[in-house]
Scaffold this active site. Structure first.
Site, PDB file in Angstrom:
ATOM      1  N   ASP A   1      -4.201  12.560   1.112  1.00  0.00           N
ATOM      2  CA  ASP A   1      -2.656  12.506   1.742  1.00  0.00           C
ATOM      3  C   ASP A   1      -2.118  13.670   0.781  1.00  0.00           C
ATOM      4  O   ASP A   1      -2.144  13.905  -0.460  1.00  0.00           O
ATOM      5  CB  ASP A   1      -2.287  11.233   1.440  1.00  0.00           C
ATOM      6  N   SER A   2      -1.043  13.986   1.568  1.00  0.00           N
ATOM      7  CA  SER A   2      -0.073  15.245   1.118  1.00  0.00           C
ATOM      8  C   SER A   2      -0.787  16.153   0.323  1.00  0.00           C
ATOM      9  O   SER A   2      -1.656  16.829   0.847  1.00  0.00           O
ATOM     10  CB  SER A   2       0.760  14.385  -0.147  1.00  0.00           C
ATOM     11  N   ALA A   3      -0.603  16.411  -0.961  1.00  0.00           N
ATOM     12  CA  ALA A   3      -1.106  17.336  -1.686  1.00  0.00           C
ATOM     13  C   ALA A   3      -2.927  17.157  -1.538  1.00  0.00           C
ATOM     14  O   ALA A   3      -3.433  18.016  -1.659  1.00  0.00           O
ATOM     15  CB  ALA A   3      -0.758  17.516  -3.302  1.00  0.00           C
TER      16      ALA A   3
END
Length: 304
Positions: free
Chosen positions: A150-152
């Site tokens: 998720d995300s980074a």
């Protein structure tokens, strides 16, 4: 229209996380480094019901700790390699562990959770090779590996998949990305406009954290850092899920466009007005729908 629960999360999460714009880079760097010195080692499991009864935990040293979670009471038929988000500067969170254990239960997997060294003290170069080698090793095990993040961490998962392809390693069977940060150059001009509606992420911090992770402005566009700008042909089947009230969604749209141009099999789910990483947040019906979509994708079922 977002559910009431999602709207509540959009209000509460930024307050709980004390989200605010960057004061200045040196102050933010000093704050984050001081915070890192207070962090306790280990895996945060308090959000996972009966964790100790349901999972055996082994820690492998791959240059940094990588946690291998083996389920008790069922056989693991594959591996979920989950790379956590946190803007490259925050450690693994109880929400990440909770989501990974739920997904692993649903798809019959063991879990590998690498806790890569964080910025600003570290850059991508301090963990990239180790992550690629580790994911490649698990991809060779029975049932293969589902690469997710998720995300980074979603961006890192994509960067790992790119490197696995380029190094001739066994590919992941599937790649799942929740609101991945895939363009650290912020080449999408729409990103500044989204800054006004995202209650959680901030453009100034995005730029600072990106530079910390890259190590220098010259490295911002390299595939290990901004994998949306890499050659995308020949990657595993993938899914990306993101909302449009998310500062990272223009980068996700860039990824979707470039995937189509490269002929890469990428299923994109864009949800209007939903916030960053909505798909792994607890309690909201939108997250439950995203969970069903991910499980169906990984198991070859019908998306609902």
């Amino acid at each position: 229209m977002p559910s009431l629960r999602h709207q509540l999360l959009a209000t509460v999460i930024p307050k709980v996380r004390r989200s605010r714009e960057l004061e200045n880079e040196p102050v933010e760097r000093a704050r984050v480094e001081a915070w890192h010195r207070t962090l306790e080692p280990g895996l945060p499991t308090r959000a996972v019901p009966r964790f100790g009864q349901r999972w055996d935990v082994r820690v492998e040293d791959i240059g940094f700790p990588s946690y291998v979670l083996t389920p008790r009471g069922r056989r693991a038929t594959r591996t979920l390699y989950y790379v956590h988000g946190g803007a490259f500067m925050a450690p693994i969170d109880p929400v990440h562990v909770r989501y990974a254990t739920r997904l692993a239960d649903a798809i019959g997997a063991r879990i590998v959770l690498p806790t890569y060294p964080l910025a600003p003290e570290h850059t991508w170069a301090d963990s990239h090779d180790a992550l690629v080698a580790d994911a490649g090793r698990w991809a060779g095990e029975e049932g293969g590996v589902v690469l997710a993040g998720d995300s980074a961490g979603g961006g890192l998962a994509l960067a790992i998949a790119v490197a696995m392809r380029d190094r001739g390693l066994t590919p992941a069977t599937h790649l799942v990305m929740h609101a991945p940060w895939v363009d650290l150059t912020t080449s999408t001009p729409e990103t500044r406009a989204v800054d006004a509606i995202d209650p959680w992420l901030f453009f100034g911090k995005l730029q600072a954290y990106a530079l910390w992770w890259a190590g220098s402005s010259d490295d911002l566009g390299r595939p290990e850092v901004s994998p949306a700008l890499a050659e995308l042909a020949g990657l595993p089947r993938a899914m990306v899920l993101y909302g449009t009230r998310d500062l990272l969604h223009p980068g996700c749209r860039l990824l979707v466009r470039r995937a189509a141009e490269a002929g890469w099999d990428l299923t994109a789910i864009e949800e209007p007005d939903l916030i960053h990483v909505y798909g792994i947040l607890p309690f909201a019906p939108e997250a439950r729908r995203a969970f069903r979509q991910v499980v169906a994708f990984v198991d070859g079922g019908v998306l609902r």
